[in-house]
Enzyme design. Sequence first.
Site, PDB file in Angstrom:
ATOM      1  N   GLY A  14      46.337  31.270  31.210  1.00 64.17           N
ATOM      2  CA  GLY A  14      46.383  32.645  31.719  1.00 64.17           C
ATOM      3  C   GLY A  14      47.057  32.720  33.086  1.00 64.17           C
ATOM      4  O   GLY A  14      47.052  31.769  33.845  1.00 64.17           O
ATOM      5  N   ARG A  18      45.196  39.044  38.502  1.00 62.64           N
ATOM      6  CA  ARG A  18      44.250  39.863  39.275  1.00 62.64           C
ATOM      7  C   ARG A  18      43.620  39.120  40.449  1.00 62.64           C
ATOM      8  O   ARG A  18      42.967  39.714  41.294  1.00 62.64           O
ATOM      9  CB  ARG A  18      43.166  40.425  38.343  1.00 62.64           C
ATOM     10  CG  ARG A  18      43.664  41.634  37.567  1.00 62.64           C
ATOM     11  CD  ARG A  18      42.586  42.173  36.667  1.00 62.64           C
ATOM     12  NE  ARG A  18      42.394  41.326  35.503  1.00 62.64           N
ATOM     13  CZ  ARG A  18      41.318  41.391  34.705  1.00 62.64           C
ATOM     14  NH1 ARG A  18      40.348  42.233  34.976  1.00 62.64           N
ATOM     15  NH2 ARG A  18      41.216  40.602  33.659  1.00 62.64           N
ATOM     16  N   LYS A  25      44.728  30.667  38.973  1.00 58.80           N
ATOM     17  CA  LYS A  25      43.346  31.149  38.964  1.00 58.80           C
ATOM     18  C   LYS A  25      42.312  30.049  38.791  1.00 58.80           C
ATOM     19  O   LYS A  25      41.315  29.987  39.517  1.00 58.80           O
ATOM     20  CB  LYS A  25      43.193  32.183  37.840  1.00 58.80           C
ATOM     21  CG  LYS A  25      41.767  32.605  37.591  1.00 58.80           C
ATOM     22  CD  LYS A  25      41.675  33.821  36.709  1.00 58.80           C
ATOM     23  CE  LYS A  25      41.713  33.486  35.247  1.00 58.80           C
ATOM     24  NZ  LYS A  25      41.399  34.672  34.414  1.00 58.80           N
TER      25      LYS A  25
HETATM   26  C1  UD1 Z   1      38.395  36.891  24.757  1.00 59.52           C
HETATM   27  C2  UD1 Z   1      37.920  37.066  23.311  1.00 59.52           C
HETATM   28  C3  UD1 Z   1      36.842  38.148  23.277  1.00 59.52           C
HETATM   29  C4  UD1 Z   1      35.704  37.771  24.192  1.00 59.52           C
HETATM   30  C5  UD1 Z   1      36.231  37.517  25.590  1.00 59.52           C
HETATM   31  C6  UD1 Z   1      35.122  36.949  26.456  1.00 59.52           C
HETATM   32  C7  UD1 Z   1      39.826  36.578  21.877  1.00 59.52           C
HETATM   33  C8  UD1 Z   1      40.901  37.164  21.038  1.00 59.52           C
HETATM   34  N1  UD1 Z   1      39.035  37.457  22.509  1.00 59.52           N
HETATM   35  O1  UD1 Z   1      39.011  38.113  25.127  1.00 59.52           O
HETATM   36  O2  UD1 Z   1      36.370  38.295  21.947  1.00 59.52           O
HETATM   37  O3  UD1 Z   1      34.727  38.795  24.192  1.00 59.52           O
HETATM   38  O4  UD1 Z   1      37.279  36.547  25.580  1.00 59.52           O
HETATM   39  O5  UD1 Z   1      35.521  36.851  27.774  1.00 59.52           O
HETATM   40  O6  UD1 Z   1      39.693  35.374  21.950  1.00 59.52           O
HETATM   41  N2  UD1 Z   1      44.532  32.232  27.100  1.00 59.52           N
HETATM   42  C9  UD1 Z   1      45.554  31.334  27.017  1.00 59.52           C
HETATM   43  N3  UD1 Z   1      46.670  31.687  26.325  1.00 59.52           N
HETATM   44  C10 UD1 Z   1      46.791  32.870  25.722  1.00 59.52           C
HETATM   45  C11 UD1 Z   1      45.734  33.800  25.823  1.00 59.52           C
HETATM   46  C12 UD1 Z   1      44.615  33.442  26.522  1.00 59.52           C
HETATM   47  O7  UD1 Z   1      45.481  30.226  27.534  1.00 59.52           O
HETATM   48  O8  UD1 Z   1      47.842  33.111  25.098  1.00 59.52           O
HETATM   49  C13 UD1 Z   1      43.328  31.846  27.831  1.00 59.52           C
HETATM   50  C14 UD1 Z   1      43.157  32.663  29.104  1.00 59.52           C
HETATM   51  O9  UD1 Z   1      43.736  31.998  30.193  1.00 59.52           O
HETATM   52  C15 UD1 Z   1      41.655  32.734  29.235  1.00 59.52           C
HETATM   53  C16 UD1 Z   1      41.168  32.706  27.797  1.00 59.52           C
HETATM   54  O10 UD1 Z   1      42.212  32.149  27.039  1.00 59.52           O
HETATM   55  O11 UD1 Z   1      41.134  31.627  29.902  1.00 59.52           O
HETATM   56  C17 UD1 Z   1      40.749  34.072  27.271  1.00 59.52           C
HETATM   57  O12 UD1 Z   1      41.855  34.930  27.235  1.00 59.52           O
HETATM   58  P1  UD1 Z   1      41.740  36.462  27.606  1.00 59.52           P
HETATM   59  O13 UD1 Z   1      43.083  37.080  27.455  1.00 59.52           O
HETATM   60  O14 UD1 Z   1      41.067  36.620  28.908  1.00 59.52           O
HETATM   61  O15 UD1 Z   1      40.811  36.976  26.428  1.00 59.52           O
HETATM   62  P2  UD1 Z   1      39.971  38.321  26.411  1.00 59.52           P
HETATM   63  O16 UD1 Z   1      40.854  39.449  26.098  1.00 59.52           O
HETATM   64  O17 UD1 Z   1      39.127  38.412  27.622  1.00 59.52           O
END
Ligand code: UD1
Length: 453
Positions: A14, A18, A25
């Site tokens: 990520g 923010r 982060k």
């Molecule tokens: C995710 C969950 C959601 C849950 C929430 C809890 C999914 C689809 N959704 O949503 O159900 O309630 O977490 O906090 O999993 N990341 C990557 N690569 C990517 C996308 C994300 O490394 O392509 C990592 C981010 O850095 C982060 C984590 O995965 O550490 C979660 O990603 P984020 O986009 O924050 O997911 P949420 O929308 O919060």
Amino acid sequence: MTSRTCLSVILAAGEGTRMKSALPKVLHPIARLPIVAHVAKAVHSAGGSDIALVVGRGADAVRDAVKSVVSNVTVHEQKERLGTAHAVLAARDAIARGYDDILVVFGDTPLIETAALDQARARLADGADVVVMGFRPANPAGYGRLVEKNGKLIAIREDKDASESEKKIGFCNGGLMALRGAGALQLLDKVTNANAKGEYYLTDVVEIGNAMGKSVVAIEIAVDSVIGINTRVELAEAEAIWQTRRRRAMMLAGVSIQAPETVFFAHDTLVEADVSLEPNIVFGQGVSIASGAVIHSFSYLEGARIGPKAEVGPFARLRPGADLAEKAKVGNFVEVKNAKIGMGAKVGHLTYLGDATVGAGTNIGAGTITCNYDGYNKALTEIGAGTFIGSNTSLVAPLSVGDNAYVASGSVITQNVPADALAFGRAHQVVKEGRAVELRARYAAQKNAKKAE
Ligand code: UD1
Ligand code: CA
């Protein structure tokens, strides 16, 4: 603990925009340890010590932070951020090595506890194929909702995709998941991006797993454990939770903490039972305190070893390499850096000891300074046992003061003092009888002459 093999996939690609920070982060610290290293520690304790780290920006620094706590780390770059399932698949090579269990955790969720991960792995051992870690937040908005039917988890609906009735569900996805290793890639490969965000959602493995007749379950874990860090406000909130947990654990292990909310530990602070901590103490990394020691208020300790029954503060600063033997005392406004203070030695007030050794039972007077630095190099001051260093002494290193020697107050000591010797390093005092009267008369006359001008 189970003998099943386990791979932990840590998602840390990520952007963390923010945080408004030049630092990635997951490298922001909690208890002076990067967030992502907390995650690595937790999965390591849960037996998931092979780590596949999925990174984007700042890959090397993130890898180093994880490697500082766990050695078996492979790094997988996720070039485009296409969703959590896509991120897990960036670690395809690692998953393909073949593990019994796969733990998928987020790099920005530092408060996850080993017990919760253990519980998830236990469910895999019991035959589950997918274990989702759910929680009940005060406000579910933004989280994926766990859709259950007849006690079975049938789907996770992301907030953006949820219907009005699904949005009312309070049981949410904490984001962390455990997958049976066999068949995990098969599940993940079936995930598509046909959803509101156009992302490959890891959460889709729930519906896919059900369709394939797999066993999909949810467990409930504490809200605190799944707090994700997105802003510096959340960083501070997570720090507070971490500190509260650690203070409590310390007290239950026998440490007295008078005002727990005012004592701040580092991730690696070691405090033995029967240590007493007064209000307002801050620990940097690398401090250990042996039983019976007392740390008085307003002290700041870093990289220091405190022996049994030693006393520190109030208002003491112990810097890296400060090493206090049993019953040593370091008092107010004393700074100690890279210095060994012998058994029962006293450094009571207003002193700087740097690059020094102080023997047992020695008394260092108020205002003693080791002059250990000439602007280029550091030099050592060796003070023997049973010595007395008078107040306001400057010890110009390199220097040694032998056992049982005595240094007169106000000295500037530049040459070695042998054992049992008395050393003076100050100007001689001259006393002139009656001269004060003369002096006053002269100064008064000068003042009057000025007034008359
Ligand atoms: C995710 C969950 C959601 C849950 C929430 C809890 C999914 C689809 N959704 O949503 O159900 O309630 O977490 O906090 O999993 N990341 C990557 N690569 C990517 C996308 C994300 O490394 O392509 C990592 C981010 O850095 C982060 C984590 O995965 O550490 C979660 O990603 P984020 O986009 O924050 O997911 P949420 O929308 O919060
Ligand atoms: Ca998130």
